[in-house]
Write a protein that holds these residues in place. Structure first.
Motif, PDB file in Angstrom:
ATOM      1  N   VAL A 334       0.803  -1.035  -0.064  1.00 37.29           N
ATOM      2  CA  VAL A 334      -0.046  -0.108   0.063  1.00 37.29           C
ATOM      3  C   VAL A 334       0.875   1.328   0.012  1.00 37.29           C
ATOM      4  O   VAL A 334       1.972   1.279   0.708  1.00 37.29           O
ATOM      5  CB  VAL A 334      -1.098  -0.070   1.208  1.00 37.29           C
ATOM      6  CG1 VAL A 334      -1.750   1.005   1.376  1.00 37.29           C
ATOM      7  CG2 VAL A 334      -1.749  -1.225   1.221  1.00 37.29           C
ATOM      8  N   TYR A 391      -8.565  -3.673  -1.799  1.00 36.52           N
ATOM      9  CA  TYR A 391      -8.000  -3.179  -0.811  1.00 36.52           C
ATOM     10  C   TYR A 391      -7.279  -4.077   0.343  1.00 36.52           C
ATOM     11  O   TYR A 391      -7.630  -5.321   0.320  1.00 36.52           O
ATOM     12  CB  TYR A 391      -9.164  -2.406   0.214  1.00 36.52           C
ATOM     13  CG  TYR A 391      -9.985  -1.400  -0.609  1.00 36.52           C
ATOM     14  CD1 TYR A 391      -9.731  -0.137  -0.345  1.00 36.52           C
ATOM     15  CD2 TYR A 391     -10.950  -1.792  -1.248  1.00 36.52           C
ATOM     16  CE1 TYR A 391     -10.304   0.966  -0.916  1.00 36.52           C
ATOM     17  CE2 TYR A 391     -11.825  -0.846  -1.971  1.00 36.52           C
ATOM     18  CZ  TYR A 391     -11.393   0.658  -1.831  1.00 36.52           C
ATOM     19  OH  TYR A 391     -12.019   1.696  -2.616  1.00 36.52           O
ATOM     20  N   LEU A 459      -5.123  -0.995  -2.310  1.00 39.22           N
ATOM     21  CA  LEU A 459      -3.649  -1.480  -2.755  1.00 39.22           C
ATOM     22  C   LEU A 459      -3.227  -0.845  -3.799  1.00 39.22           C
ATOM     23  O   LEU A 459      -3.666  -0.155  -4.699  1.00 39.22           O
ATOM     24  CB  LEU A 459      -4.088  -3.042  -3.182  1.00 39.22           C
ATOM     25  CG  LEU A 459      -4.800  -3.840  -1.991  1.00 39.22           C
ATOM     26  CD1 LEU A 459      -4.859  -5.335  -2.636  1.00 39.22           C
ATOM     27  CD2 LEU A 459      -3.438  -4.172  -0.867  1.00 39.22           C
ATOM     28  N   SER A 460      -1.661  -0.811  -3.770  1.00 32.21           N
ATOM     29  CA  SER A 460      -1.004  -0.200  -4.767  1.00 32.21           C
ATOM     30  C   SER A 460      -1.099  -0.901  -6.036  1.00 32.21           C
ATOM     31  O   SER A 460      -1.711  -2.078  -6.030  1.00 32.21           O
ATOM     32  CB  SER A 460       0.437   0.061  -4.530  1.00 32.21           C
ATOM     33  OG  SER A 460       1.163  -1.354  -4.213  1.00 32.21           O
TER      34      SER A 460
END
Length: 483
Positions: A334, A391, A459-460
């Motif tokens: 993240v 997420y 989330l990235s």
């Protein structure tokens, strides 16, 4: 306070609805009365079946009478008894035919059916009369001649088909009447249901309109409240920004005073105290900017698993009976500002430890990946919705005393605490930090059943690309936090 009198338009509407309701009630009453009449008429169909049975009985009597006349033998000792039986059967036959003629109008449905059946009965009356006359001419001294026998059989051949037609016509007529009455009853029932539905609409429509108006007013007040909260947060951010500028000058001059004191060999005690107070004030300003959601974060991709293990302890420092267990996935990356999010996690852990109220307990920290397939409403004063997406979900739960329902709506209030005077912005600051990272908080709790708070962080791109939809886990549904 007296209510405002109705306007002329409202009074006219009430009068119209009242008259409309009375008219509908009259229509419903007439429809119900019609159904009662139809039921009474249907109950009379038992008389119709009696007439049909009478026609069949008359046909049977004609056959028996003809047979007795043909078998009459004046030479036998019981000739007188035979004549008495023939006479009694003849009288029953003639009487039944008269009753059938009299009862025909009550059962015949339609002018055509009545005229046709009456004509058939009239034709059947001629052979019936001749057979009855033959039966009357019998005596113990006379026998039936061959010509009379032939005439008797011919009349019987005429009578039976006519009566078969009468019986069939009576059955069809009775069935047609029953079908017609059933259709009328169904139509009246439908009229009654429609009228009742209109009356219900007339009665409940104003109530539904008032309910909808109340809902619209409540939504409007909620929007106003949300706007007020947003304005308050902007105001807080602005005040914190200006106060921070003033605080910078105060701390700068205090530092210069400290340097002068060191150069002149004087005590720096007062200058150090000023700097310490300035640092504490700066920390409060930082919390205010985070609460307002206008703080600036230096975010970078961080793998949450190792980062959380690096600072979450295995137990509570002030309560050795409290255990902290970790169930943390290592594949959640993240984009976060660690200097801002770490104090938020510490604050949530402190809340969970305080919930134990000095007794033994268990705190569980879980980190999972979650997929939101539809917008989900989060906790907090805004009731904001997280958009669908991937997420990281950090859940911190405890088995402490929980939060009462009457206190639950206040957990995000600044400086609020269940244990006396609040010591800081608490969950209000945590909520601002999480919102600043594009996430949300879902809080649930119940008295004596513990609490759980679930923090959702997007989330990235690297982690999101690795998570297949089929492997998505459901996000936690229960849990709460406190301050």
């Amino acid at each position: 306070m007296s209510s405002q009198p109705p306007s002329p338009g409202q009074q006219a509407g009430r009068h119209f609805r009242r008259r409309y309701f009375v008219a509908l009630s009259l229509i419903a009453a007439l429809a119900i009365a019609g159904q009662v009449l139809v039921q009474l008429t249907l109950n009379r169909q038992s008389g119709d079946s009696h007439v049909v049975n009478m026609a069949g009985y008359q046909r049977m009597l004609s056959q028996r009478l003809t047979l007795k006349i043909l078998l009459f033998d004046p030479t036998q000792a019981d000739a007188s008894a035979q004549l008495d039986a023939i006479e009694a059967m003849r009288d029953r036959w003639v009487g039944t035919h008269r009753k059938l003629v009299i009862g025909l109008p009550d059962i015949a449905y339609g002018a055509t059916a009545h005229s046709t059946l009456a004509a058939l009965l009239d034709e059947a009356g001629h052979p019936l009369g001749r057979i009855a006359a033959l039966a009357a001419d019998l005596s113990p001294q006379s026998t039936l001649s061959a010509a009379n026998r032939t005439a008797l059989l011919a009349d019987q051949e005429l009578f039976l088909p006519l009566m078969d037609s009468v019986v069939l016509g009576l059955e069809k007529s009775a069935s047609a009447r029953v079908a017609f009455l059933q259709r009328v009853e169904m139509a009246l029932l439908l009229i009654t249901l429609v009228v009742l539905a209109l009356e219900a609409l007339l009665i409940f429509q104003p109530a539904v309109r008032r309910l909808q108006t109340s809902i619209d007013q409540l939504e409007h007040r909620n929007r106003q409240a949300a706007g007020s909260l947003a304005s308050l947060r902007h105001l807080t951010g602005g005040i914190a920004h200006h106060f921070n500028n003033l605080l910078t000058g105060i701390m700068g001059h205090a530092e210069l005073e400290r340097l002068d004191a060191l150069r002149d060999g004087r005590s720096t005690e007062y200058a150090d105290a000023q700097l310490e107070c300035g640092k504490r004030a700066a920390a409060i300003v930082t919390q205010l900017t985070r609460y307002s959601g206008e703080a600036r974060y230096r975010c970078e991709p961080v793998t949450l698993g190792p980062w959380l293990r690096s600072f979450i302890p295995a137990g509570a420092p002030d309560n050795p009976d409290v255990r902290i267990t970790l169930d943390i996935a290592d594949d959640a990356t993240v984009a976060i500002d660690r200097s801002a999010l770490e104090p938020a996690v510490h604050g949530l852990l402190a809340n969970a430890i305080e919930a134990m109220n000095g007794s033994a307990g268990l705190i569980q920290v879980r980190l999972t990946q979650a997929v939101l397939l539809e917008p989900r409403t989060m906790s907090g004063p805004y009731r904001a919705e997280l958009p669908p997406g991937l997420y990281a979900c950090l859940c911190i739960s405890d088995n402490g005393e929980g939060i009462a329902a009457s206190e639950f709506d206040r957990i995000f209030d600044p400086f609020y605490s269940q244990r006396g005077l609040g010591r800081g912005l608490g969950l209000a600051s945590v909520l601002g930090i999480v919102h600043g990272h594009g996430g949300g908080i879902c809080v649930e709790s119940a008295p004596n059943r513990g609490s759980e708070v679930s923090v959702y962080l997007p989330l990235s791109g690297r982690t999101a690309g690795k998570l297949p939809p089929a492997a998505a886990k459901k996000s936690p549904s229960n849990g709460a936090a406190r301050e």
